[in-house]
Design a protein around this motif. Structure first.
Motif, PDB file in Angstrom:
ATOM      1  N   THR A  51     -16.837 -62.068 -53.410  1.00  0.00           N
ATOM      2  CA  THR A  51     -16.158 -62.596 -54.599  1.00  0.00           C
ATOM      3  C   THR A  51     -17.051 -62.438 -55.818  1.00  0.00           C
ATOM      4  N   VAL A  52     -16.580 -61.665 -56.780  1.00  0.00           N
ATOM      5  CA  VAL A  52     -17.305 -61.504 -58.042  1.00  0.00           C
ATOM      6  C   VAL A  52     -16.990 -62.704 -58.926  1.00  0.00           C
ATOM      7  N   SER A  53     -18.009 -63.286 -59.533  1.00  0.00           N
ATOM      8  CA  SER A  53     -17.828 -64.484 -60.349  1.00  0.00           C
ATOM      9  C   SER A  53     -16.876 -64.227 -61.514  1.00  0.00           C
ATOM     10  N   SER A  54     -16.028 -65.214 -61.760  1.00  0.00           N
ATOM     11  CA  SER A  54     -15.107 -65.137 -62.899  1.00  0.00           C
ATOM     12  C   SER A  54     -15.680 -65.836 -64.129  1.00  0.00           C
ATOM     13  N   ASN A  55     -16.908 -66.346 -64.004  1.00  0.00           N
ATOM     14  CA  ASN A  55     -17.558 -67.039 -65.112  1.00  0.00           C
ATOM     15  C   ASN A  55     -18.079 -65.998 -66.109  1.00  0.00           C
ATOM     16  N   LYS A  56     -17.376 -65.841 -67.205  1.00  0.00           N
ATOM     17  CA  LYS A  56     -17.714 -64.804 -68.177  1.00  0.00           C
ATOM     18  C   LYS A  56     -19.055 -65.052 -68.855  1.00  0.00           C
ATOM     19  N   SER A  57     -19.396 -66.326 -69.087  1.00  0.00           N
ATOM     20  CA  SER A  57     -20.675 -66.613 -69.742  1.00  0.00           C
ATOM     21  C   SER A  57     -21.843 -66.256 -68.827  1.00  0.00           C
ATOM     22  N   HIS A  58     -21.680 -66.488 -67.523  1.00  0.00           N
ATOM     23  CA  HIS A  58     -22.712 -66.094 -66.570  1.00  0.00           C
ATOM     24  C   HIS A  58     -22.879 -64.582 -66.539  1.00  0.00           C
ATOM     25  N   GLN A  59     -21.745 -63.884 -66.481  1.00  0.00           N
ATOM     26  CA  GLN A  59     -21.814 -62.424 -66.422  1.00  0.00           C
ATOM     27  C   GLN A  59     -22.427 -61.848 -67.693  1.00  0.00           C
ATOM     28  N   GLN A  60     -22.065 -62.416 -68.841  1.00  0.00           N
ATOM     29  CA  GLN A  60     -22.620 -61.944 -70.112  1.00  0.00           C
ATOM     30  C   GLN A  60     -24.122 -62.186 -70.165  1.00  0.00           C
ATOM     31  N   MET A  61     -24.566 -63.357 -69.684  1.00  0.00           N
ATOM     32  CA  MET A  61     -25.990 -63.677 -69.694  1.00  0.00           C
ATOM     33  C   MET A  61     -26.764 -62.725 -68.784  1.00  0.00           C
ATOM     34  N   ILE A  62     -26.264 -62.486 -67.585  1.00  0.00           N
ATOM     35  CA  ILE A  62     -26.937 -61.599 -66.639  1.00  0.00           C
ATOM     36  C   ILE A  62     -26.960 -60.175 -67.172  1.00  0.00           C
ATOM     37  N   GLN A  63     -25.896 -59.765 -67.827  1.00  0.00           N
ATOM     38  CA  GLN A  63     -25.837 -58.422 -68.399  1.00  0.00           C
ATOM     39  C   GLN A  63     -26.894 -58.253 -69.496  1.00  0.00           C
ATOM     40  N   GLU A  64     -27.000 -59.261 -70.358  1.00  0.00           N
ATOM     41  CA  GLU A  64     -27.971 -59.175 -71.462  1.00  0.00           C
ATOM     42  C   GLU A  64     -29.402 -59.189 -70.931  1.00  0.00           C
ATOM     43  N   PHE A  95     -30.594 -59.527 -55.642  1.00  0.00           N
ATOM     44  CA  PHE A  95     -31.038 -58.314 -54.958  1.00  0.00           C
ATOM     45  C   PHE A  95     -30.881 -57.124 -55.898  1.00  0.00           C
ATOM     46  N   ALA A  96     -31.587 -56.058 -55.570  1.00  0.00           N
ATOM     47  CA  ALA A  96     -31.455 -54.804 -56.324  1.00  0.00           C
ATOM     48  C   ALA A  96     -31.456 -53.663 -55.330  1.00  0.00           C
ATOM     49  N   MET A  97     -30.658 -52.647 -55.609  1.00  0.00           N
ATOM     50  CA  MET A  97     -30.521 -51.499 -54.730  1.00  0.00           C
ATOM     51  C   MET A  97     -31.009 -50.247 -55.447  1.00  0.00           C
ATOM     52  N   PRO A  98     -31.444 -49.235 -54.703  1.00  0.00           N
ATOM     53  CA  PRO A  98     -31.851 -47.975 -55.344  1.00  0.00           C
ATOM     54  C   PRO A  98     -30.741 -47.469 -56.262  1.00  0.00           C
ATOM     55  N   GLY A  99     -31.129 -46.901 -57.389  1.00  0.00           N
ATOM     56  CA  GLY A  99     -30.144 -46.417 -58.343  1.00  0.00           C
ATOM     57  C   GLY A  99     -29.753 -47.442 -59.381  1.00  0.00           C
ATOM     58  N   GLY A 100     -30.317 -48.685 -59.281  1.00  0.00           N
ATOM     59  CA  GLY A 100     -30.114 -49.663 -60.347  1.00  0.00           C
ATOM     60  C   GLY A 100     -28.942 -50.610 -60.181  1.00  0.00           C
ATOM     61  N   LYS A 101     -28.458 -50.828 -58.962  1.00  0.00           N
ATOM     62  CA  LYS A 101     -27.376 -51.783 -58.728  1.00  0.00           C
ATOM     63  C   LYS A 101     -27.987 -53.151 -58.429  1.00  0.00           C
ATOM     64  N   VAL A 102     -27.700 -54.130 -59.282  1.00  0.00           N
ATOM     65  CA  VAL A 102     -28.339 -55.454 -59.201  1.00  0.00           C
ATOM     66  C   VAL A 102     -27.280 -56.532 -59.051  1.00  0.00           C
ATOM     67  N   GLY A 103     -27.467 -57.398 -58.069  1.00  0.00           N
ATOM     68  CA  GLY A 103     -26.563 -58.522 -57.870  1.00  0.00           C
ATOM     69  C   GLY A 103     -27.301 -59.835 -58.011  1.00  0.00           C
ATOM     70  N   VAL A 104     -26.677 -60.806 -58.660  1.00  0.00           N
ATOM     71  CA  VAL A 104     -27.255 -62.148 -58.831  1.00  0.00           C
ATOM     72  C   VAL A 104     -26.220 -63.152 -58.345  1.00  0.00           C
ATOM     73  N   ASN A 105     -26.614 -64.033 -57.448  1.00  0.00           N
ATOM     74  CA  ASN A 105     -25.702 -65.063 -56.955  1.00  0.00           C
ATOM     75  C   ASN A 105     -25.575 -66.207 -57.946  1.00  0.00           C
ATOM     76  N   SER A 106     -24.382 -66.785 -58.024  1.00  0.00           N
ATOM     77  CA  SER A 106     -24.167 -67.916 -58.924  1.00  0.00           C
ATOM     78  C   SER A 106     -25.068 -69.092 -58.538  1.00  0.00           C
ATOM     79  N   GLY A 107     -25.414 -69.196 -57.243  1.00  0.00           N
ATOM     80  CA  GLY A 107     -26.301 -70.274 -56.803  1.00  0.00           C
ATOM     81  C   GLY A 107     -27.675 -70.193 -57.438  1.00  0.00           C
ATOM     82  N   LEU A 108     -28.144 -68.989 -57.721  1.00  0.00           N
ATOM     83  CA  LEU A 108     -29.443 -68.835 -58.388  1.00  0.00           C
ATOM     84  C   LEU A 108     -29.353 -69.311 -59.833  1.00  0.00           C
ATOM     85  N   ILE A 109     -28.255 -68.979 -60.490  1.00  0.00           N
ATOM     86  CA  ILE A 109     -28.062 -69.429 -61.876  1.00  0.00           C
ATOM     87  C   ILE A 109     -27.991 -70.946 -61.928  1.00  0.00           C
ATOM     88  N   ASP A 110     -27.322 -71.536 -60.931  1.00  0.00           N
ATOM     89  CA  ASP A 110     -27.222 -72.999 -60.870  1.00  0.00           C
ATOM     90  C   ASP A 110     -28.591 -73.637 -60.635  1.00  0.00           C
TER      91      ASP A 110
END
Length: 266
Positions: A51-64, A95-110
């Motif tokens: 499930t990809v987070s629907s929290n837009k502020s979280h996604q915007q923060m992680i993107q920046e 986590f991060a994968m070769p080629g630059g794919k990065v995932g952050v869990n909402s639990g870490l942000i919390d």
């Protein structure tokens, strides 16, 4: 007490020597392009399965945060196609994968309570894993360990079934505790070191790494296994290591804030 024939002992010792020579030097054996393409496909599957987070502020923060740190790391990873995604998962992980794919869990942000400096410390660490090609080296290590096991089976083919079983057990325990786990912990320390500097150079206070790992230490108190049986350094050792590098990291942070025309936190 059981004593093994000298030839048997030398066979197992020879395999350990092979393992240290082949793997201990940390050489990557696989194509970076191959791993990047494979990771891209796996990341697409992951985004469909999880499930990809629907929290837009979280996604915007992680993107920046991701873009700023990746901009610093680009000197080590030119042309990387970065992607940053927040997954709706409760465990405090990234986590991060070769080629630059990065995932952050909402639990870490919390856990970080939205503290960007703390989140940047973790993302800097993950981006450093990619820059240091750790996934490639770990996969190469697994191949090397597998080859060592095959060689051992061939070398012990004339031994009794009991000796073959004991030989495999000795090689498995020795290669895991003596090679794989220390190599993994070394990777983590390297990523801590470079990631601390990446986040500082991107304008994030590196002291966030200390406060984040103290939170992790409190969260996992009483659940730790001995460090020599773990893939990661224990939080106390990790914090000490980061504190030893902090003066230089703070200097980089202040330079970055000055360059960005922002006021440093001190």
């Amino acid at each position: 007490m059981r004593f093994f024939p000298q030839a048997f002992q030398w066979t197992v010792l020879g395999l350990f020597a092979y393992t240290f020579l082949l793997i201990g030097c940390g050489q990557a054996m696989l194509s970076d392009e191959y791993l990047a393409n494979r990771s891209k496909k796996e990341f697409v599957k992951m985004k469909k399965k999880e499930t990809v987070s629907s929290n837009k502020s979280h996604q915007q923060m992680i993107q920046e945060i991701g873009e700023r740190i990746a901009g610093v790391a680009q000197v080590d990873l030119p042309g990387t196609d970065w992607e940053f995604v927040v997954f709706q998962k409760g465990d405090a992980n990234a986590f991060a994968m070769p080629g630059g794919k990065v995932g952050v869990n909402s639990g870490l942000i919390d856990l970080a309570a939205g503290n960007e400096d703390e989140i940047a410390a973790v993302m800097g660490h993950e981006i450093a894993h990619v820059a240091l090609r750790h996934s490639n080296k770990r996969m190469s290590q697994a191949i090397g360990l597998g080859v060592g096991g095959v060689i051992l089976d061939v070398a012990l083919r004339n031994q009794s079934s009991t000796d073959r079983m004991l030989g495999r057990a000795a090689y498995g325990v020795g290669s895991t505790v003596g090679v794989a786990l220390p190599f993994s912990r070394e990777n983590e320390m390297e990523a801590d070191h470079r990631g601390l500097y990446y986040s500082a150079m991107a304008g994030y206070d590196p002291r966030g790494a200390i406060s984040f790992w103290r939170k992790m230490e409190a969260k996992n108190k009483g659940k730790r296994m001995p460090q020599f049986l773990s893939t990661h350094p224990n939080p106390g050792n990790r914090i000490q290591f980061l504190e030893e590098k902090m003066d230089h990291a703070l200097g980089l942070y202040r330079q970055a804030k000055q360059a960005r025309g922002e006021r440093s936190k001190g």
